[in-house]
Design a protein around this motif. Structure first.
Motif, PDB file in Angstrom:
ATOM      1  N   CYS A  89      -8.147  18.645 -23.133  1.00  0.00           N
ATOM      2  CA  CYS A  89      -8.267  17.435 -22.906  1.00  0.00           C
ATOM      3  C   CYS A  89      -8.491  16.345 -24.119  1.00  0.00           C
ATOM      4  O   CYS A  89      -7.675  15.210 -24.276  1.00  0.00           O
ATOM      5  CB  CYS A  89      -9.368  17.091 -22.027  1.00  0.00           C
ATOM      6  SG  CYS A  89      -9.303  17.922 -20.393  1.00  0.00           S
ATOM      7  N   SER A  90      -8.636  17.022 -25.429  1.00  0.00           N
ATOM      8  CA  SER A  90      -8.864  16.262 -26.372  1.00  0.00           C
ATOM      9  C   SER A  90      -8.434  17.226 -27.777  1.00  0.00           C
ATOM     10  O   SER A  90      -9.384  17.425 -28.343  1.00  0.00           O
ATOM     11  CB  SER A  90     -10.451  15.668 -26.409  1.00  0.00           C
ATOM     12  OG  SER A  90     -10.652  14.886 -25.768  1.00  0.00           O
TER      13      SER A  90
ATOM     14  N   CYS B 235     -10.868  18.077 -14.739  1.00  0.00           N
ATOM     15  CA  CYS B 235     -10.513  17.306 -16.002  1.00  0.00           C
ATOM     16  C   CYS B 235      -9.258  18.219 -16.707  1.00  0.00           C
ATOM     17  O   CYS B 235      -8.070  17.667 -16.988  1.00  0.00           O
ATOM     18  CB  CYS B 235     -11.570  17.006 -17.114  1.00  0.00           C
ATOM     19  SG  CYS B 235     -12.502  15.921 -16.557  1.00  0.00           S
TER      20      CYS B 235
ATOM     21  N   SER C 251      -5.176  17.247 -16.742  1.00  0.00           N
ATOM     22  CA  SER C 251      -4.316  16.936 -18.201  1.00  0.00           C
ATOM     23  C   SER C 251      -3.271  17.969 -18.126  1.00  0.00           C
ATOM     24  O   SER C 251      -2.220  17.679 -18.451  1.00  0.00           O
ATOM     25  CB  SER C 251      -5.361  17.537 -19.215  1.00  0.00           C
ATOM     26  OG  SER C 251      -6.493  16.477 -19.484  1.00  0.00           O
TER      27      SER C 251
ATOM     28  N   ARG D 142      -0.332  16.658 -16.299  1.00  0.00           N
ATOM     29  CA  ARG D 142       0.380  15.705 -17.347  1.00  0.00           C
ATOM     30  C   ARG D 142       1.287  16.230 -18.068  1.00  0.00           C
ATOM     31  O   ARG D 142       2.394  15.602 -18.628  1.00  0.00           O
ATOM     32  CB  ARG D 142      -0.602  14.794 -17.766  1.00  0.00           C
ATOM     33  CG  ARG D 142      -1.311  13.881 -16.762  1.00  0.00           C
ATOM     34  CD  ARG D 142      -2.701  12.932 -17.619  1.00  0.00           C
ATOM     35  NE  ARG D 142      -3.231  12.121 -16.585  1.00  0.00           N
ATOM     36  CZ  ARG D 142      -4.375  11.813 -17.104  1.00  0.00           C
ATOM     37  NH1 ARG D 142      -5.059  11.887 -18.269  1.00  0.00           N
ATOM     38  NH2 ARG D 142      -5.195  11.048 -16.113  1.00  0.00           N
TER      39      ARG D 142
END
Length: 315
Positions: A131-132, A224, A228, A231
């Motif tokens: 996610c990051s 989460c 992600s 996407r």
């Protein structure tokens, strides 16, 4: 005769007898070789994973640092339980002294609780990585990883100390037959001739914290992660992201389902056979399966293993 029995029942217990996994004589030897094989695979798999990660420089990342810690926990977890269990299969005398029983319980709880939180830490690591990704190296710094692992063991020590301290207030004077293959907490409490209300409250509170909180962390992380991944436009990118999480999901499912069956329902709702079967999964099979799951489904581990083997050929 009755007076002697009364004196015996009122006297404090100094040793226990473990009934083991089964009372059927014809199954003792087959079970011995089965669980001996499982223990050998567990030791080789987890110790091999620790050594492989330490020797392979490209595996010196947070993900494999946590995996190495999980392997250490599984190795200790299995070693605390399995050798004593194997002795029951080949020996009719399965006495365990009170001090030895409490010691086994204490260290079992440390590593069982530590595994709950280590799996949650690994889920958080995957969340940050997917996610990051741009902030991954900063967020999961060496200091952060060390602190997370440190907290895992601190929580294990706190939980084990709380449960063991409460056990010392329990009086054992009825009988000394533990209907289990190790000194399991709930099985010990069933032998008490004093009130176990405080113990049961402590078990419920700590079990809720040590199982529900990590479970919430894991579920939240993967919600989460899934958002992600959906996407990601390229099928290859989605497949790669899913593959990094599939091994961890399998390990989580095996451990949490079997542990929750025992510790998140009233003790009266558990049968002894159900307790034993569930315990076998998370004390014996899970420590064996974890390194297999992570090695067979992980390309980086396979590559590292191949390089180590090729390096040894040239020595």
């Amino acid at each position: 005769m009755e007076d002697n029995m009364a004196m015996r029942n009122d006297s404090p217990v100094t040793e226990f007898i473990l009934t083991g996994l089964t009372d059927w004589p014809e199954l003792q030897l087959p079970f011995f070789f089965l669980f001996l094989g499982i223990y050998v695979v567990t030791v080789v798999g987890n110790l091999g994973m620790i050594i492989l990660i330490s020797l392979s420089s490209h595996l010196h990342t947070p993900m494999y640092y946590f995996l190495s810690s999980l392997s250490f926990i599984d190795l200790c977890h299995s070693t605390i339980i399995t050798p004593k269990m194997l002795m029951k299969f080949v020996s009719e005398n399965n006495i365990i002294f009170y001090s030895e029983c409490i010691t086994q319980l204490y260290f079992f709880l440390i590593f069982a609780i530590a595994e709950c939180h280590m799996l949650a830490v690994m889920a958080y690591d995957r969340y940050v990585a997917i996610c990051s990704p741009l902030l991954y190296t900063i967020t999961m710094s060496h200091k952060t990883c060390s602190c997370l692992v440190g907290w895992v063991y601190i929580l294990g020590l706190v939980g084990a100390t709380a449960h063991t301290s409460c056990i010392f207030r329990v009086i054992f004077c009825k009988n000394n037959l533990i209907h289990h293959y190790f000194c399991e907490l709930l099985s010990l409490l069933k032998l008490s001739c004093s009130s176990t209300y405080v113990n049961e409250v402590v078990i419920l509170c700590f079990s809720a914290f040590n199982i529900l909180i990590p479970s919430i962390t894991i579920v939240s992380s993967y919600i989460c992660i899934i958002i992600s991944i959906l996407r990601i436009r390229s099928p290859e990118g989605r497949s790669k992201a899913f593959s990094t999480c599939s091994s961890h999901i399998a390990a989580v499912a095996l451990f949490y389902v079997s542990a929750s069956v025992i510790y998140l329902q009233p003790s009266s709702g558990n049968s002894m056979d159900q307790d034993k079967v569930s315990s076998v999964f998370y004390t014996i099979f899970v420590p064996m399966l974890n390194p297999l799951i992570y090695s067979l489904r992980n390309k980086d581990v396979k590559v590292a293993m191949r390089k180590i083997l090729e390096r040894r050929k040239f020595i």
